[in-house]
Write a protein that holds these residues in place. Structure first.
Motif, PDB file in Angstrom:
ATOM      1  N   ASP A   7      -5.273  39.992 -70.624  1.00 16.74           N
ATOM      2  CA  ASP A   7      -4.081  40.573 -71.261  1.00 16.74           C
ATOM      3  C   ASP A   7      -2.738  39.456 -70.869  1.00 16.74           C
ATOM      4  O   ASP A   7      -2.296  39.561 -69.573  1.00 16.74           O
ATOM      5  CB  ASP A   7      -3.566  41.722 -70.815  1.00 16.74           C
ATOM      6  N   ARG A   8      -2.696  38.550 -71.517  1.00 19.96           N
ATOM      7  CA  ARG A   8      -1.730  37.401 -71.434  1.00 19.96           C
ATOM      8  C   ARG A   8      -0.167  37.989 -71.154  1.00 19.96           C
ATOM      9  O   ARG A   8       0.636  37.210 -70.115  1.00 19.96           O
ATOM     10  CB  ARG A   8      -1.685  36.301 -72.439  1.00 19.96           C
ATOM     11  N   ASP A   9       0.009  39.002 -71.459  1.00 17.19           N
ATOM     12  CA  ASP A   9       1.368  39.644 -71.115  1.00 17.19           C
ATOM     13  C   ASP A   9       1.528  40.102 -69.765  1.00 17.19           C
ATOM     14  O   ASP A   9       2.606  40.174 -69.291  1.00 17.19           O
ATOM     15  CB  ASP A   9       1.681  40.757 -72.222  1.00 17.19           C
ATOM     16  N   LYS A  10       0.595  40.257 -69.046  1.00 12.25           N
ATOM     17  CA  LYS A  10       0.330  40.973 -67.639  1.00 12.25           C
ATOM     18  C   LYS A  10       0.409  39.502 -67.044  1.00 12.25           C
ATOM     19  O   LYS A  10       0.683  39.670 -65.520  1.00 12.25           O
ATOM     20  CB  LYS A  10      -0.552  41.798 -67.344  1.00 12.25           C
ATOM     21  N   CYS A  11      -0.022  38.493 -67.252  1.00 13.98           N
ATOM     22  CA  CYS A  11      -0.140  37.498 -66.496  1.00 13.98           C
ATOM     23  C   CYS A  11       0.735  36.614 -66.052  1.00 13.98           C
ATOM     24  O   CYS A  11       1.701  36.600 -66.966  1.00 13.98           O
ATOM     25  CB  CYS A  11      -1.239  36.499 -67.129  1.00 13.98           C
ATOM     26  N   ASP A  12       0.846  36.425 -64.716  1.00 11.13           N
ATOM     27  CA  ASP A  12       2.249  35.645 -64.074  1.00 11.13           C
ATOM     28  C   ASP A  12       1.976  34.336 -63.916  1.00 11.13           C
ATOM     29  O   ASP A  12       2.951  33.638 -63.295  1.00 11.13           O
ATOM     30  CB  ASP A  12       2.827  36.456 -62.914  1.00 11.13           C
ATOM     31  N   MET A  28      -5.867  27.276 -66.970  1.00 11.70           N
ATOM     32  CA  MET A  28      -4.404  27.294 -67.323  1.00 11.70           C
ATOM     33  C   MET A  28      -3.978  26.896 -68.622  1.00 11.70           C
ATOM     34  O   MET A  28      -4.427  25.817 -68.843  1.00 11.70           O
ATOM     35  CB  MET A  28      -3.485  26.786 -66.159  1.00 11.70           C
ATOM     36  N   ALA A  29      -3.275  27.532 -69.240  1.00 12.49           N
ATOM     37  CA  ALA A  29      -2.753  27.136 -70.623  1.00 12.49           C
ATOM     38  C   ALA A  29      -1.775  26.333 -70.465  1.00 12.49           C
ATOM     39  O   ALA A  29      -0.887  26.397 -69.440  1.00 12.49           O
ATOM     40  CB  ALA A  29      -2.635  28.508 -71.637  1.00 12.49           C
ATOM     41  N   ASP A  30      -1.161  25.734 -71.383  1.00 10.43           N
ATOM     42  CA  ASP A  30       0.246  24.837 -71.503  1.00 10.43           C
ATOM     43  C   ASP A  30       1.277  25.716 -71.159  1.00 10.43           C
ATOM     44  O   ASP A  30       2.496  25.316 -70.872  1.00 10.43           O
ATOM     45  CB  ASP A  30       0.320  24.134 -72.883  1.00 10.43           C
ATOM     46  N   ALA A  34      -2.813  31.987 -67.590  1.00 15.30           N
ATOM     47  CA  ALA A  34      -4.356  32.030 -67.653  1.00 15.30           C
ATOM     48  C   ALA A  34      -5.214  32.176 -68.771  1.00 15.30           C
ATOM     49  O   ALA A  34      -4.188  33.113 -69.631  1.00 15.30           O
ATOM     50  CB  ALA A  34      -4.990  32.986 -66.626  1.00 15.30           C
ATOM     51  N   ASP A  35      -6.071  31.476 -69.192  1.00  9.53           N
ATOM     52  CA  ASP A  35      -6.638  31.559 -70.426  1.00  9.53           C
ATOM     53  C   ASP A  35      -8.200  31.198 -70.202  1.00  9.53           C
ATOM     54  O   ASP A  35      -8.539  30.730 -69.297  1.00  9.53           O
ATOM     55  CB  ASP A  35      -5.811  30.472 -71.259  1.00  9.53           C
ATOM     56  N   VAL A  36      -8.779  31.745 -71.136  1.00  5.29           N
ATOM     57  CA  VAL A  36     -10.163  31.389 -71.162  1.00  5.29           C
ATOM     58  C   VAL A  36     -10.796  30.028 -71.809  1.00  5.29           C
ATOM     59  O   VAL A  36     -10.152  29.932 -73.112  1.00  5.29           O
ATOM     60  CB  VAL A  36     -11.217  32.517 -72.068  1.00  5.29           C
ATOM     61  N   VAL A  37     -10.927  29.146 -71.112  1.00  4.77           N
ATOM     62  CA  VAL A  37     -11.119  27.684 -71.529  1.00  4.77           C
ATOM     63  C   VAL A  37     -12.670  27.330 -71.814  1.00  4.77           C
ATOM     64  O   VAL A  37     -12.825  26.481 -72.238  1.00  4.77           O
ATOM     65  CB  VAL A  37     -10.486  26.541 -70.503  1.00  4.77           C
ATOM     66  N   THR A  52      -9.304  39.773 -58.120  1.00  5.12           N
ATOM     67  CA  THR A  52      -8.528  38.516 -57.653  1.00  5.12           C
ATOM     68  C   THR A  52      -7.001  38.710 -58.376  1.00  5.12           C
ATOM     69  O   THR A  52      -5.894  38.590 -57.753  1.00  5.12           O
ATOM     70  CB  THR A  52      -9.046  37.377 -58.097  1.00  5.12           C
ATOM     71  N   CYS A  53      -6.897  39.362 -59.546  1.00  8.42           N
ATOM     72  CA  CYS A  53      -5.585  39.506 -60.379  1.00  8.42           C
ATOM     73  C   CYS A  53      -4.845  40.261 -59.927  1.00  8.42           C
ATOM     74  O   CYS A  53      -5.169  41.516 -59.631  1.00  8.42           O
ATOM     75  CB  CYS A  53      -5.987  39.566 -61.711  1.00  8.42           C
ATOM     76  N   PRO A  54      -3.739  40.046 -59.261  1.00 10.90           N
ATOM     77  CA  PRO A  54      -2.616  40.999 -58.669  1.00 10.90           C
ATOM     78  C   PRO A  54      -2.099  41.891 -59.834  1.00 10.90           C
ATOM     79  O   PRO A  54      -1.294  42.771 -59.396  1.00 10.90           O
ATOM     80  CB  PRO A  54      -1.608  40.031 -57.971  1.00 10.90           C
ATOM     81  N   ASN A  55      -2.157  41.239 -60.921  1.00  9.84           N
ATOM     82  CA  ASN A  55      -1.248  42.137 -62.137  1.00  9.84           C
ATOM     83  C   ASN A  55      -2.384  42.880 -63.140  1.00  9.84           C
ATOM     84  O   ASN A  55      -1.793  43.488 -64.194  1.00  9.84           O
ATOM     85  CB  ASN A  55      -0.558  41.070 -62.941  1.00  9.84           C
ATOM     86  N   GLU A  56      -3.491  43.054 -62.680  1.00  8.00           N
ATOM     87  CA  GLU A  56      -4.481  43.695 -63.650  1.00  8.00           C
ATOM     88  C   GLU A  56      -4.671  43.047 -65.051  1.00  8.00           C
ATOM     89  O   GLU A  56      -4.707  44.000 -65.791  1.00  8.00           O
ATOM     90  CB  GLU A  56      -4.401  45.066 -63.488  1.00  8.00           C
ATOM     91  N   ALA A  57      -4.729  41.910 -65.147  1.00 12.28           N
ATOM     92  CA  ALA A  57      -4.617  41.337 -66.429  1.00 12.28           C
ATOM     93  C   ALA A  57      -6.069  41.220 -67.091  1.00 12.28           C
ATOM     94  O   ALA A  57      -6.180  40.922 -68.273  1.00 12.28           O
ATOM     95  CB  ALA A  57      -3.955  39.962 -66.647  1.00 12.28           C
TER      96      ALA A  57
END
Length: 63
Positions: A7-12, A28-30, A34-37, A52-57
């Motif tokens: 959920d990229r809205d939650k990713c910091d 990491m995207a541009d 974070a993104d699935v590469v 690991t994600c502190p934002n539950e993304a």
């Protein structure tokens, strides 16, 4: 088989997931988030990204 989604809205953009992913499919995207590469279906289902994600993304689902 598992698939990871972000959920990229939650990713910091902290990048902790990228360093932690044993499958190496996260990057990491541009835009600095974070993104699935790799192939999302290459996910091992370990849920390290979830832990690991502190934002539950992250969501890991069995497909």
């Amino acid at each position: 088989m598992y698939m990871v989604s972000i959920d990229r809205d939650k990713c910091d953009g902290c990048g902790a997931c990228v360093d932690a992913c044993p499958a190496g499919i996260l990057g990491m995207a541009d835009d600095g988030k974070a993104d699935v590469v790799g192939e999302a279906y290459d996910c091992m289902g370990c849920e390290t990204c979830v832990a690991t994600c502190p934002n539950e993304a992250y969501t890991v689902s069995e497909v």
